[in-house]
Design an enzyme around this catalytic site. Structure first.
Site, PDB file in Angstrom:
ATOM      1  N   LYS A 154       0.859  -1.187   0.000  1.00 17.13           N
ATOM      2  CA  LYS A 154       0.000   0.000   0.000  1.00 17.13           C
ATOM      3  C   LYS A 154       0.884   1.221   0.000  1.00 17.13           C
ATOM      4  O   LYS A 154       2.022   1.175   0.479  1.00 17.13           O
ATOM      5  CB  LYS A 154      -0.867   0.026   1.260  1.00 17.13           C
ATOM      6  N   ASP A 197      -7.087   4.101  -4.444  1.00 21.98           N
ATOM      7  CA  ASP A 197      -7.651   3.926  -3.100  1.00 21.98           C
ATOM      8  C   ASP A 197      -8.341   5.253  -2.765  1.00 21.98           C
ATOM      9  O   ASP A 197      -8.601   6.050  -3.673  1.00 21.98           O
ATOM     10  CB  ASP A 197      -6.540   3.558  -2.103  1.00 21.98           C
TER      11      ASP A 197
HETATM   12  N1  GLU Z   1      -7.433   0.045  -2.840  1.00 24.41           N
HETATM   13  C1  GLU Z   1      -8.191  -1.147  -3.079  1.00 24.41           C
HETATM   14  C2  GLU Z   1      -8.208  -2.021  -1.841  1.00 24.41           C
HETATM   15  O1  GLU Z   1      -8.041  -1.552  -0.731  1.00 24.41           O
HETATM   16  C3  GLU Z   1      -7.781  -1.869  -4.353  1.00 24.41           C
HETATM   17  C4  GLU Z   1      -6.357  -2.322  -4.424  1.00 24.41           C
HETATM   18  C5  GLU Z   1      -5.957  -2.873  -5.787  1.00 24.41           C
HETATM   19  O2  GLU Z   1      -6.774  -2.918  -6.688  1.00 24.41           O
HETATM   20  O3  GLU Z   1      -4.794  -3.257  -5.900  1.00 24.41           O
HETATM   21  O4  GLU Z   1      -8.474  -3.188  -1.911  1.00 24.41           O
END
Ligand code: GLU
Length: 423
Positions: free
Chosen positions: A112, A152
């Protein structure tokens, strides 16, 4: 701020550690020596992001990319732009991605990133400069086989397009697979934008059937009306449930007969928030938690369901569209009160699942139809619900612990089979 992970024992990371401690007693004995692998991130990068503002001044922002675990494949997870972003939060969010990709059995680890910034306060050009400089700073540790960012909170397809372009410029050729959630004409996938909300609906529907909760006429309260909350609300509304209460950063609106969610979406697109929507009563923010409801969808930020709020909730089912919305102590109260929780690592996994489809399509340079994508998404989500449900039944535990059992076994088996280098 402490620079030692072991000192980072508060906030969202603390919630995550408590969840790991809860799953430990259920794991096979030969995996226990490896569990500390999950209690610290593999790698964390903190970057300075200086940009020239439109008025000519220079501002510095702090950015992060944390790769929590890469045992099962490249890192995967979003990039958050929010004024509260800090290392502790990004660590927790990266760890939840490790668990989430493993629950869905996607061939990824967890990562992340984020920048401590209020994107609403930047002009489009400033936002682009911020994104391009941040991408440059984290470029040594991202790549289609290394770590693949995605949207996100506070980021979107345009931002992913700039990230892809910046990374490609550095490499000297177009690398579509370095990020997912891109615009469709830049190697993005059909269905990606709506995938997280769709997953919340699909998992919610499956679990509602299992607990004999009829959707028709059921009352739904949604916190957060962004990408996730608005799509989930729309799908429940279409399934004849009543979306009676919606809260976002502008306020909390209520209508006992339920909103026309399409009209609310159109209103929010123009007014940038739910406050002022006609046919609604504006209520106190704290009153959101005591509204009469059957289903609660927290789809905003972590740390929303506190023990105090958990005592007052009237919902029978909580669908975690957000990451980490429930404190462990609040979860205990909900479970005691027989309130079913579909945990984030299952409930909101639709986004990363279609991100995986996008990455596969980019690798193959062959693109699927929206019907194919939704069909495959529904199939994977329903299978994951079944697996988690049966594990919970079998081990007599909550759905969250069951999801963690499945995920941790997959991750720690991979860790064990790979061995600890240099042995
Ligand atoms: N931000 C999204 C999550 O928390 C998607 C992450 C992604 O697609 O890699 O799952």
């Amino acid at each position: 701020m402490s620079l030692s992970y072991e000192m980072e024992n508060s906030g969202a990371w603390q919630t995550y550690l408590a969840q790991i401690n809860r799953v430990a007693p259920y794991l096979e004995e030969d995996l226990i020596p490896f569990i500390n692998t999950l209690k610290r991130p593999k790698r964390a990068l903190i970057v300075d992001v200086p940009i020239v503002m439109d008025d000519g001044s220079i501002q510095h922002f702090e950015g992060y990319r944390v790769q929590h675990n890469l045992s099962r494949g490249p890192g995967k997870g979003g990039i958050r732009y929010h004024p509260d972003v800090e290392l502790n939060e990004v660590m927790a969010l990266s760890a939840w991605m490790t668990i989430k990709t493993a629950v869905l059995n996607l061939p990824y680890g967890g990562a992340k990133g984020g920048i401590r910034v209020d994107p609403r306060k930047l002009s489009p050009r400033e936002l682009e400069r911020l994104t391009r400089r941040f991408t440059t700073e984290i470029s040594p540790i991202i790549g289609p086989q290394i770590d693949i960012p995605a949207p996100d909170v506070g980021t979107n397809a345009d931002i992913m397009g700039w990230m892809m372009d910046t990374y490609s410029t550095i490499k000297g050729h177009t690398v579509t697979g370095v990020v997912t959630g891109k615009p469709v004409h830049l190697g993005g996938s059909l269905g990606r934008v709506r995938a997280t909300g769709r997953g919340v609906f699909v998992t919610g529907l499956e679990v509602a059937k299992k607990i004999n909760l009829t959707l028709e006429g059921s009352r739904i309260a949604v916190q957060g009306f962004g990408n996730v909350g608005s799509e989930a609300a729309y799908l429940f509304h279409k399934a004849n449930a009543k979306v009676v209460c919606v809260q976002d950063h502008t306020g909390t609106i209520f209508n006992a007969d339920g909103f026309d969610v399409k009209q609310l979406q159109d209103y929010v697109a123009i007014h940038k928030g739910v406050a002022g929507f006609p046919d609604a009563t504006l209520i106190e923010d704290e009153a959101f938690w005591t509204v009469e409801m059957d289903i609660l969808i927290p789809a905003a930020l972590e740390g929303q369901i506190t023990p105090e709020r958990a005592q007052k909730l009237t919902a029978k089912l909580v669908l975690e569209g957000a990451n980490g919305p429930t404190y462990p102590e609040a979860e205990d109260i909900l479970l005691q009160r027989q309130i079913m929780i579909v945990p984030d690592v299952l409930c909101n996994a639709g986004g990363v699942t279609v991100s995986y489809f996008e990455w596969v399509q980019d690798m193959a340079s062959y693109f699927w139809t929206e019907e194919e994508i939704n069909e495959r998404l529904d199939k994977l989500m329903i299978k994951a619900v079944e697996d988690v449900w049966h594990t919970a039944d079998d081990k007599d535990c909550s759905l969250r612990t069951a999801a963690y059992i499945l995920a941790c076994e997959r991750i720690l088996k991979a860790r064990k089979e790979r061995g600890i280098f240099p042995g």
